[in-house]
Enzyme design. Structure first.
Site: not given
Ligand code: SF4
Ligand code: FES
Ligand code: FES
Lengths: 574, 153
Positions: A279, A282, A299, A319, A358, A361, A366, A503
């Site tokens: 990053e 970048e 992130c 990014s 997550k 994600e 992708e 987080c």
């Molecule tokens: S815990 Fe919240 S701030 Fe951290 S990556 Fe997940 S959604 Fe984003």
């Protein structure tokens, strides 16, 4: 101005402008609440917090009644207790009563309230609703039958996250919380952050469990099961085991994961360092080649989905770096797979995250190569707690262990990722080195630390002035992006974390944590950075080795293939 | 954008959240119901989340989210009709056409709307189908009434 008020026949001090509830709290008097959210405008909807106003003879809601001079209240008179009890009985009248099978068993506000108020029988029998559960989302499951309509999720989603995926629908006894046209969460604007889960008093909102997949893999002799954990986990897990908030139990957690049967224990903080290498490179590339600025961090998958839905015009600003979870996932199934001679299809890759987004994600298209996902299952901090309990690991009796090489070694800069401002701080440390060849003299950047929703500074690197902004809580991101659309042009690099504070306060964290616990987690991360000597990502020997043996250089060909991604404009009901 | 919705918006040059309900009413009047597209357009127009618009719209009985059927059945649930059994009538009606109040049957033939006092209390319980009143309906007669309309096609 301060004055005295009478509470339970004793005089206590109150400040003009305060709500009664705050004064009571300060004086050690606990009044139950349901719809109340700290620091938010009280809605006064649930009436759980009623107290008796002796002057008027009326029951008033403590959360939304400002203190007045000469006020005289009883907080636990028979009348008050009786009416609170009735409220709970009414809430229970159509409740499913399946506490034993509920994810929130033993950690449910409705359960505690009925226990505290000594509800011992079902006095009021209402018709059960029999709503459908919504399993459509990748991260969050909704069970409207367990909803008591306190509205906290609606307010968090709107006021803190600026998303408003859900609202009150219908009226009276037909009221429910739902999405536009009652569509599934998967087609709604929900960004999967899970902040709604953190505020839900019951089991109406929970994470989509990946428990079964993980346990199956652990029991499957063909699979090599590897695990990684996010920077915030080691300072958050303690609370799942009644240990003090913020206590860093990294070593014990490593040992516990091995006891459960994970074959390799890796640290996502290692790949946070890797993220920083990519990053920072970048950012420098964009600055030197008049690329799109401001560059915005990528992130946080909650933030990414938010941008894809609401601000697709900013996609070029994001990014292209994958998040640390996905970077490590990709490295495990390529580099580590080759190195250890285990085929990618025989590796089951688990990550422990403070985050529900997550889960979304990890299943993004992708994030898959040739039909194999980089990460197979994502467990929240809470699910890890359950797993440890299920496997009978006694956290108080095991000796700390270190994580496995080659993806278990980290800098303290990577650790900072867990708190808002941390990605930025770590990136600046490394970008400075990449530009100047020197190290910063002062690594800590206090101005971008802390729980504030928005932090901005200017830094000077080799005569170039860089505008830096850090926001957390997506409503704050929205404000910043609007300003940029309206001409604000003094920022070059922006860190966005969806969750308030980052987080450490993620939607997958321990339920019931208050602001002090969140602070304790944050300070614990800062403390690690203070104590340890490896404070920059680019000096992590395992990172250096990974580039030398495999990736060659940041932004190189392999990096592009494995560590970078792209984003899509999303059409959702927003 | 749909021109009818466009026309409604033109009536509100300085629109704000406060205009939400009148806008919903106008759109329903023009289009007969509030479609998903309309809600999305209103959201853009007022800069409001669609969930909030849907939340407000579902709060009121007057809004419907499906086009009305060929026969639109209004069932009075006012006091006089209630006392004389309109709840049973509604229940039977919902069963007969397999459609809930506020919705339209799958074949598009019937839709049900619950209304407050229609102003014909002397005829209670009363229903009104496409503007035609049916007086003193009962559980039994409602089935026949519906059957007649169905056969008329
Ligand atoms: S815990 Fe919240 S701030 Fe951290 S990556 Fe997940 S959604 Fe984003
Ligand atoms: S907590 Fe005070 S009314 Fe809900
Ligand atoms: S109550 Fe039904 S017409 Fe008046």
């Amino acid at each position: 101005m301060s004055f005295l008020i009478d509470v339970n026949n004793k005089q206590i001090n109150a400040q003009k402008g305060e709500m009664l509830l705050e004064v009571l709290k300060r004086n050690g008097i606990k009044v139950p609440t349901l719809c109340y959210i700290k620091d938010k405008f009280p809605s006064g909807a649930c009436r759980m917090c009623v107290v008796e106003n002796l002057k008027t003879g009326k029951l008033i809601t403590a959360c939304s009644s400002p203190v007045e001079e000469g006020m005289n209240v009883l907080t636990h008179s028979p009348r008050v207790v009786e009416s609170r009890k009735t409220i709970v009985e009414l809430l229970l009248s159509n409740h499913p009563d399946d506490c034993l099978y509920c994810v929130r068993n033993k950690n449910c506000e409705l359960q505690s309230l009925s226990e505290e108020l000594q509800v011992r029988e079902r006095k009021i029998r209402g018709k059960k609703n029999g709503y459908y559960m919504d399993h459509s989302g990748a991260s969050i499951v909704r069970d409207p039958d367990k909803c008591i309509l306190c509205g906290r999720c609606v307010r968090i989603c709107d006021e803190v996250m600026g998303v408003s995926a859900i609202d009150f629908i219908n009226r009276g006894s037909k009221s429910i919380i739902g999405t536009t046209f009652n569509a599934g969460l998967n087609t709604s604007s929900c960004v999967n952050c899970g902040q709604c889960i953190l505020v839900c008093p019951t089991g109406a909102l929970s994470e989509k469990s990946h428990f079964v997949g993980v346990i199956d893999a652990l029991n499957n002799p063909i699979k090599t099961v590897v695990v990684q954990y996010a920077p915030a986990i080691s300072v958050s897990l303690a609370e799942e085991f009644n240990m003090p908030a913020g206590k860093d139990i990294n070593g014990i957690m490593n040992a516990a994961l091995r006891k459960i049967g994970f074959d390799k224990v890796f640290d996502t903080t290692f790949s946070a360092d890797l993220t920083i290498m990519e990053e920072a490179s970048e950012l420098i590339y964009r600055i030197q080649n008049s690329g799109t600025l401001p560059m915005i961090t990528s992130c946080c998958p909650g933030w990414i989905k938010f941008a894809e839905e609401f601000y697709p015009e900013f996609i070029p600003n994001l990014s292209s770096c994958k998040s640390p979870q996905q970077m490590l996932g990709a490295v495990i199934k390529s580099y580590w797979s080759e190195k250890s001679g285990i085929k990618p299809e025989n590796i089951y890759s688990v990550s422990i995250m403070p985050c529900t987004a997550k889960k979304f994600e990890a299943q993004r298209e992708e994030m898959t190569r040739e039909g194999i996902s980089d990460v197979d299952a994502v467990l929240t901090t809470r699910e890890l707690g359950q797993l440890i309990r299920m496997y009978g690991v006694d956290m108080n009796q095991i000796e700390p262990e270190t994580a496995d090489s080659p993806h278990g070694f980290r800098s303290s800069a990577g650790k900072l990722f867990g708190a808002s401002g941390g990605v930025m701080e770590a990136a600046i440390r490394t970008a400075y080195n990449m530009i100047t060849g020197d190290e910063l003299i002062q690594f800590q950047i206090p101005a971008i630390r802390g729980l504030n929703g928005r932090k901005e500074i200017k830094i000077n690197v080799n005569g170039i002035e860089l505008g830096i902004a850090v926001v957390n809580g997506l409503a704050n991101a929205r404000l910043l992006l609007e300003e940029i659309k309206n001409g604000k042009n003094d920022v070059h690099f922006i860190e966005v974390m969806a969750c308030p504070g980052g987080c450490i306060n993620g939607g997958g964290q321990h339920i019931g944590a208050d602001e002090n616990s969140i602070k304790a987690r944050m300070l614990s991360l800062y403390d690690i950075d203070e104590r340890e000597t490896l404070k920059v990502s680019h000096k992590n020997p395992e990172i250096i080795a990974l580039y030398k043996e495999f990736l060659e250089k940041p932004l190189g060909h392999l990096s592009h293939e494995l560590l970078h991604t792209h984003y899509v404009k999303r059409d959702v009901l927003k | 954008m749909n021109t009818q919705v466009q026309e409604v918006f033109e009536k509100y040059p300085q629109a704000s959240r406060d205009n939400l309900i009148p806008i919903l009413q106008d759109i329903q009047e023009k289009e007969g119901f509030i479609s998903q597209e309309s809600i999305i357009e209103i959201g853009r127009f007022l800069n409001l989340a669609t969930s909030k618009i849907f939340g407000v719209a579902t709060f009121y009985n007057q809004f419907r989210f499906q086009p009305v059927g060929k026969y639109h059945v209004q069932v009075c649930r006012g006091t006089a009709c209630h006392v004389l059994g309109s709840a049973t009538v509604l229940e039977e009606l919902e069963k007969t056409i397999k459609t809930k109040a506020g919705q339209t049957s799958k074949d598009g033939m019937f839709s049900i709307e619950v209304v407050a006092c229609i102003g014909a209390c002397g005829l209670a319980p009363v229903i009104c189908v496409n503007g035609n009143f049916h007086a003193k309906v009962s559980k039994e007669s409602i089935r026949k009434i519906i059957e007649n309309y169905r056969n008329q096609q």
